[in-house]
Scaffold this active site. Sequence first.
Site, short mmCIF file in Angstrom:
data_model
loop_
_atom_site.label_atom_id
_atom_site.label_comp_id
_atom_site.label_asym_id
_atom_site.label_seq_id
_atom_site.Cartn_x
_atom_site.Cartn_y
_atom_site.Cartn_z
N HIS A 90 -7.56 -5.50 -1.42
CA HIS A 90 -6.35 -4.78 -1.00
C HIS A 90 -5.48 -5.65 -0.10
CE1 HIS A 90 -3.94 -1.23 -0.59
NE2 HIS A 90 -4.01 -1.26 0.72
N ASP A 129 -8.97 -4.87 -5.91
CA ASP A 129 -8.60 -3.98 -4.80
C ASP A 129 -9.75 -3.04 -4.47
OD1 ASP A 129 -7.41 -2.00 -3.14
OD2 ASP A 129 -5.45 -2.44 -4.01
N SER A 168 0.84 -1.20 0.00
CA SER A 168 0.00 0.00 0.00
C SER A 168 0.88 1.25 0.00
CB SER A 168 -0.96 -0.04 1.19
OG SER A 168 -1.98 0.91 1.06
#
Length: 812
Positions: free
Chosen positions: A780, A746, A673
Site C-alpha cells: 500500500h 497492496d 488511498s
Amino acid sequence: MKRSYSLFFSALLLCSIVMAQDDSHYQTPPKDITDLALSKPTPTVTVDGKGQWMIIIERASFPTIEELAQPEYRIAGIRWNPANFGGSRTTYFNSLQFKNLKTGKTTTLTGIPEDLKGTSLQWSPDQASVAFLHHGNDRIDIYTAKPADGIAKKINGKPVNAVIGSSFSWVNNDMIIYKSAVGSGKAEPVKKAAPTGPVIQESLGKAAASRTYQDLIKSPHDELLFEYYATAQLMQIQLSGSDVVEKPIGEPAIYRSFSVSPDKQYILKGVIQKPFSYLVPWSGFPSSYTVTDMAGKTVRTITNNPSSEGAPIGFDDVVSFPRNIDWRDDEPSTIYYVQALDKGLGRTTSANRDAVYTLTASGNEQPKELVRTKRRFRGIDWGNAQTALLYEAMFADRKSRINLLNPATGAVDSLHERSSNDAYNDLGNVVSTRNEYGRQVIKIMKSGDILLTSSGSSPNGDLPLLRSLNLKTRATRELWRSQEGVYEFVVDILDAENGDFITRRETPTETPNFYMRNFRKPSKKGGLALTNFTNPYPQLEGVSKEKISYRRADGIDLTATLYLPKSYDAKKDGPLPVLIWAYPREYKSAADAAQVRGSKYTFTSVSYGGPVFWATQGYAVLDNAEMPIVGEGSKEPNDNFIPQLYLNAHAAIQAVASRGVGDSNRVGVGGHSYGAFMTANLLAHTNLFKAGIARSGAYNRTLTPFGFQAEERTYWEAPDVYFNMSPFSFANKIKTPLLLIHGEMDNNSGTFPIQSERLYNAVKGHGGTVRYITLPYESHGYASKENILHMLWEQHQWLEKYVKQPDSKKAF
C-alpha cells in the site's frame, strides 16, 4: 499473397509488442525531482532518561527492486521473509551515533555489520545500554552497546524470530528475553503436488461479519507455514560476567505477546491456539493468556479467548471476552484486563460499556472489578496507588473523556471532556517517568501537578506547549509554548522538577534541530542547540511556502499549504498550473471541521508520496487542502459526501485563483488511498479539473460491504450511500484524464489491486482517458527506489501533458 499479408501483420504485431515492452522500462523524473526523492532525510533522535546521551539515528535509503523482490510469504494477515524469520517490508536504520550531551562529543557506533539493517532500538532500564535488531540475509540478531564506549556486540546464540509481535525485551540491566526461531535451519513444510480435498468454510446461521482483510490463510498448507514460521522459543540471556549465558524458558509456542512483571518475577504470555481462522488475521485467532515464573512454569491461567470471528465490527464494538490484558505499571505483579458490559455492542443502550478488572499474578482469587466506564475503554496511564488516568470515548458521538481514577478505591472523577475532533480543547499527553520497577508511570510533581504536552492547536495554527495540571484544584498553567514564527515541540522531559526538557525546532527556512531548554529559566535565545543538521533539500531553497485560509460556500473555513516556485512573480509570470493534493476527513460538527490544523511555520520536508516536487517544475502546489465531510446531528458525514467534496474542491481552486497565482482552468488533483478515492469521485462528478492522479485507492465500495474509512454502516444498511460514493458506479462519466497507480501486492484493508483494475476497465470501456500503472512487489505504501522514481515520472508526464499543456498532443 495471403501468406505475405500474414507475415506482414505478424511482423507488425511483434513490433508493437516489442515497443510496448520497451515503453514499460523504468523511467526517472526530472533531476530536481529525482534528487529531492533520494535526499537523505533529517535523522531522528532518542535521549536517555538522565539527559546524558542522545542517539542520532539515520534511516537507510530506499531498497532496490531486487531487494523488494526477495521471497515473501503473505499469510494470516502478515508478511514475512522466510529466509530470516522477520518482516519483509521493514524500514531500517543503518547508522547510530552517540552524543554526550554534557561534553558535546559524538561517537559513531562500531562493531555493527557493514550493511546494518537495524530496528527495535530499546534503552536498558538504567539507560546505560541499548539493544537493537539487525536483519541479516539469513537470520536476525540482537546487538547491545553502551554509549560510553560506542562498541556493539551480538549477544544471541540462536536466530531471533520476528514474524509476529515483539521479539525481545529487557528484563533488567543484565538480562534480555527474546524469541528464537525454532524452525531456522530446518526444512519448511512441503506443499503437496495435489490437494487432499477442497478448502471448506461453513456458516451455520450465526452472524459473522468480517472486514476486507488481506493476506489471510487460504489453505491447509498456509496453516502449516504459519505455524512453522511463527513458532518460537523464549530464551533468556544473562549479560553480566565475562560470558553470555543463554537458556530456554518453557516450551515453544506461537507467542502473540510476552511481558515481564514490574518486579521481574513473572512472565505474562499470550499464546495463539488452533484452529486458525480463514476470516480474520492472526490477531483474531484463539489465544490463551497465562502467567509463568521466570523458568517457564505456569502459575496462573488468566483466560482462554476464542477466535474473534463473528465478533461485532462497528467502530464502538469490541469482543465480549477479556481484552487489553497487561501488567499494572504501578504495582509489583498485578494484572488488569477489560471486559465489555454491553456484550461488545456499541450501538446498544447501556449505562456502562466496560469494566476494568485486576488480579494478582500468582494467586487464585477471583478477578476484582476496579472501575466501570460510561463510554468505551481507551486506556489507562498508571501513576501510583492513589492516582491513574482513565480514558474513555465513543466513535458514534465523537466524545472522549479523561478521568482521574483512584486505583485504591475505584473512585472516578471526570477531569476533561471534549469532542475527539476538537483540537483546540485537547488537554494533551501526560508526561511519564520511570518508577522503582523501571516502568513508565505518570510523573507527579512535588506540588501535586502533572505535566502534559500538547500540539497547542489554535486559530493561529499549532503552537505546541507544555502545561501543568493540578489534580486537586484542576488549575492549568502554561509552562512553555512555541513562539510565533517557529514550530517547536517537546521531545522529552529530562528533569521535571528542575525544568529541563528537549525540543525539536524548525522554521520554514531552518532545518529541524534539537535544543535543550528549561521552563523554569526561559531563554529568548532558543535554548542550547544539541544538533546542527543541515538542509537536505537544497533544490527547495527559494520555493515559497504559505499556509493559506479560505472559506467554502456554506461558510466552513478551510486551510491548505501553498508552495510557489523559486523567484516566481505573480504580476510578471501570471497564474500557474495548479496541483491540489488532499485526503478527506469526517466530522460531526461544522465548528470542529473549521478549526485550523497544522502550522505555517514548519520546515518543508519531502516525502516520496507528496506533491511538493512540482513546485520545482513551474506549478502552484496546494498540499493538504482540507476536505472535511460533515454530518451533524442525526446525519452521518457520508450522507452528503459528493456535494461536500465539490464545495471543498471549488473553494480550494478559487483560493489560488483569487490570489492570482493559480490558473483555475489548469488544475490537477491527486491523492493516495482515500485521497485516490476522493480524486476519482471528483473526476466523476465535477468538471473542475484537467487531470487526476489516484494512487492505491478503493473505488467500488460494494467490495468493502461491512464498512470503510469512517463509515460504520454496512452496505445492506445504507446501499444508496455505498452506490453513490463509488466512483466505479459513475465510470461512464469520468472523461477527465485519470492516472491510476497501484502496488501489485497492496496489503491495506479494502484497497485490493482489483479496485484499480476494474475502474481502469470501466473507464476505458466507456471511452475515457485513463492510464493504469502496476508497481511490481509494492504494497500500500511504496518502497523501492526504481518504483518510486518511476511513479514520480508517471505523475510528472501526466501533469505536463494534461494540466500544464492541456491541449498538447505530447505522448508518453
